[in-house]
Design a protein around this motif. Sequence first.
Motif, PDB file in Angstrom:
ATOM      1  N   TYR A   1       6.339 -10.984  23.478  1.00 54.11           N
ATOM      2  CA  TYR A   1       5.278 -10.045  23.132  1.00 54.11           C
ATOM      3  C   TYR A   1       5.642  -8.607  23.491  1.00 54.11           C
ATOM      4  N   ARG A   2       6.282  -8.405  24.662  1.00 52.81           N
ATOM      5  CA  ARG A   2       6.535  -7.056  25.152  1.00 52.81           C
ATOM      6  C   ARG A   2       7.947  -6.567  24.896  1.00 52.81           C
ATOM      7  N   GLY A   3       8.831  -7.442  24.531  1.00 54.20           N
ATOM      8  CA  GLY A   3      10.232  -7.055  24.394  1.00 54.20           C
ATOM      9  C   GLY A   3      10.886  -6.992  25.756  1.00 54.20           C
ATOM     10  N   VAL A   4      11.963  -6.244  25.854  1.00 54.65           N
ATOM     11  CA  VAL A   4      12.640  -6.069  27.136  1.00 54.65           C
ATOM     12  C   VAL A   4      11.831  -5.066  27.946  1.00 54.65           C
ATOM     13  N   TYR A   5      11.472  -5.462  29.155  1.00 52.87           N
ATOM     14  CA  TYR A   5      10.732  -4.563  30.032  1.00 52.87           C
ATOM     15  C   TYR A   5      11.331  -4.632  31.426  1.00 52.87           C
ATOM     16  N   HIS A   6      10.915  -3.705  32.272  1.00 51.15           N
ATOM     17  CA  HIS A   6      11.459  -3.567  33.619  1.00 51.15           C
ATOM     18  C   HIS A   6      10.312  -3.676  34.619  1.00 51.15           C
ATOM     19  N   LEU A   7      10.530  -4.447  35.678  1.00 50.74           N
ATOM     20  CA  LEU A   7       9.492  -4.721  36.664  1.00 50.74           C
ATOM     21  C   LEU A   7      10.008  -4.410  38.058  1.00 50.74           C
ATOM     22  N   ALA A   8       9.201  -3.714  38.857  1.00 47.99           N
ATOM     23  CA  ALA A   8       9.515  -3.462  40.265  1.00 47.99           C
ATOM     24  C   ALA A   8       8.254  -3.682  41.083  1.00 47.99           C
ATOM     25  N   ASP A   9       8.417  -4.384  42.181  1.00 48.78           N
ATOM     26  CA  ASP A   9       7.314  -4.533  43.123  1.00 48.78           C
ATOM     27  C   ASP A   9       7.307  -3.329  44.046  1.00 48.78           C
ATOM     28  N   ILE A  10       6.110  -2.834  44.310  1.00 48.65           N
ATOM     29  CA  ILE A  10       5.922  -1.758  45.274  1.00 48.65           C
ATOM     30  C   ILE A  10       5.004  -2.300  46.353  1.00 48.65           C
ATOM     31  N   PRO A  11       4.955  -1.669  47.511  1.00 51.46           N
ATOM     32  CA  PRO A  11       4.011  -2.156  48.521  1.00 51.46           C
ATOM     33  C   PRO A  11       2.598  -2.243  47.921  1.00 51.46           C
ATOM     34  N   ASN A  12       2.049  -3.415  47.941  1.00 48.64           N
ATOM     35  CA  ASN A  12       0.690  -3.632  47.426  1.00 48.64           C
ATOM     36  C   ASN A  12       0.544  -3.341  45.941  1.00 48.64           C
ATOM     37  N   GLY A  13       1.530  -3.671  45.139  1.00 55.18           N
ATOM     38  CA  GLY A  13       1.373  -3.459  43.706  1.00 55.18           C
ATOM     39  C   GLY A  13       2.665  -3.674  42.945  1.00 55.18           C
ATOM     40  N   ARG A  14       2.689  -3.123  41.712  1.00 54.05           N
ATOM     41  CA  ARG A  14       3.887  -3.228  40.886  1.00 54.05           C
ATOM     42  C   ARG A  14       3.897  -2.115  39.843  1.00 54.05           C
ATOM     43  N   ILE A  15       5.105  -1.859  39.339  1.00 48.81           N
ATOM     44  CA  ILE A  15       5.299  -0.908  38.256  1.00 48.81           C
ATOM     45  C   ILE A  15       6.068  -1.625  37.156  1.00 48.81           C
ATOM     46  N   GLU A  16       5.574  -1.507  35.925  1.00 49.04           N
ATOM     47  CA  GLU A  16       6.223  -2.097  34.770  1.00 49.04           C
ATOM     48  C   GLU A  16       6.537  -0.985  33.772  1.00 49.04           C
ATOM     49  N   ILE A  17       7.715  -1.043  33.189  1.00 45.75           N
ATOM     50  CA  ILE A  17       8.124  -0.073  32.177  1.00 45.75           C
ATOM     51  C   ILE A  17       8.505  -0.866  30.936  1.00 45.75           C
TER      52      ILE A  17
END
Length: 107
Positions: A36-52
């Motif tokens: 659905y999203r294609g290639v994406y990038h995921l990083a965990d941060i303290p108490n959360g996450r960032i997706e690109i």
Amino acid sequence: MTDHHTYGTSTHTAGELARLVGDRLGLVFTERDSDYRGVYHLADIPNGRIEIQPNPIPGNDEEGDLYAPEHPAAQVLLLATTPASDPALRTRLNSIEGLTHLDHGTA
């Protein structure tokens, strides 16, 4: 309450943005692949996450199908999710040239 922020860019590719954000925030992004999203990038941060991820939905022959159709100029999206408001994170993301804050929501 969960805090969601959406940023967008048409200046950087998803890979370039992952490197920029990773360098700026000291994060390591993992590349993932989704039908659905294609290639994406995921990083965990303290108490959360960032997706690109790309805004255009992959594998669809019709033009105009976007993950965030309300922001058609953004070719790449950054989705930041934290359990509460994180002004320091927003300040650091806002300092990245070519990255624009598009939307904020809570759940």
